[in-house]
Design a protein around this motif. Structure first.
Motif: not given
Length: 233
Positions: A219-226
């Motif tokens: 994935r592009y980033k470890t965490h995304d907004d939820q």
């Protein structure tokens, strides 16, 4: 209607996801950061679009028309330029005494639960992700569609309508939550219909921390907004 929501930003940043709960609808948006200055980032656009949809949504007008009008109003009011504007994915769930309507634009799915599970999911962005120059396909035929500065994108949204009597619950979630089902396999849609929403968000965060190098789940980033809303007719 009983409506539950849960939200949290990626660690270290302010969330760009937005939820609006209306008397007859729920709107869930995922703001997409652009090259615009910080005062017009994805969160700004998602806020503006959520507010405009809250003003426009009726019981009867097609959801695609309402979304197109909201986008058009923002373009005019803020001089937004196609291709150089912040944007947002969109999910809308609207209900009357007899019907539940849903709209999905880009990767913010809606899932309805009754005798069967019905997933309304726009996979056009995911289908293009091997392309390193994915932005060239934004809001173009054969590409993917997102709410930005082109009202025509709204008419490329996926829609569904279900008899209210057949539906027990409906979920609308940004991809920072739906990834727990569709990518990570942490739980099923049916699990998500029943479990505490905060627990679902925490389980996703824990799994992502355990894959900080993005090897198990590229994935592009470890965490995304939820952001997630659960509606019980």
């Amino acid at each position: 209607m009983k409506i539950e929501t849960a939200e949290q930003g990626a660690p270290g940043r302010v969330t760009e996801d937005r939820i609006r709960v209306l008397p007859n609808a729920v709107v869930v948006l995922d703001g997409v950061t652009s090259r615009r200055p910080p005062d017009r980032n994805g969160g700004w656009y998602a806020t503006q679009l959520a507010d405009e949809l809250a003003r426009l949504i009726t019981d009867a007008d097609p959801l695609t028309d309402l979304l197109a009008q909201a986008i058009s109003n923002l373009v005019r009011r803020h001089d937004l330029v196609p291709g150089d504007s912040p944007s947002a994915t969109a999910a809308i769930v609207r209900w009357t005494d007899t019907t539940i309507d849903a709209l999905v634009l880009c990767d913010t799915p809606v899932v309805a639960f009754g005798q069967s599970t019905r997933v309304l999911e726009d996979t056009r962005l995911a289908d293009l992700r091997p392309d390193p120059d994915i932005l060239r396909w934004k809001n173009k035929p054969g590409g993917y569609w997102v709410a930005e500065a082109e009202p025509v994108a709204a008419h490329q949204a996926l829609t569904a309508s279900w008899p209210r009597a057949e539906i027990g619950k409906v979920i609308a979630a940004t991809d920072g939550v739906s990834c727990g089902v569709s990518e990570y396999g942490l739980f099923s849609w049916e699990d998500l219909a029943e479990m505490p929403l905060g627990e679902a968000l925490d389980r996703i965060r824990e799994a992502e921390r355990g894959d900080s190098e993005h090897k198990r789940w590229p994935r592009y980033k470890t965490h995304d907004d939820q952001a997630i809303a659960r509606i019980s007719p």
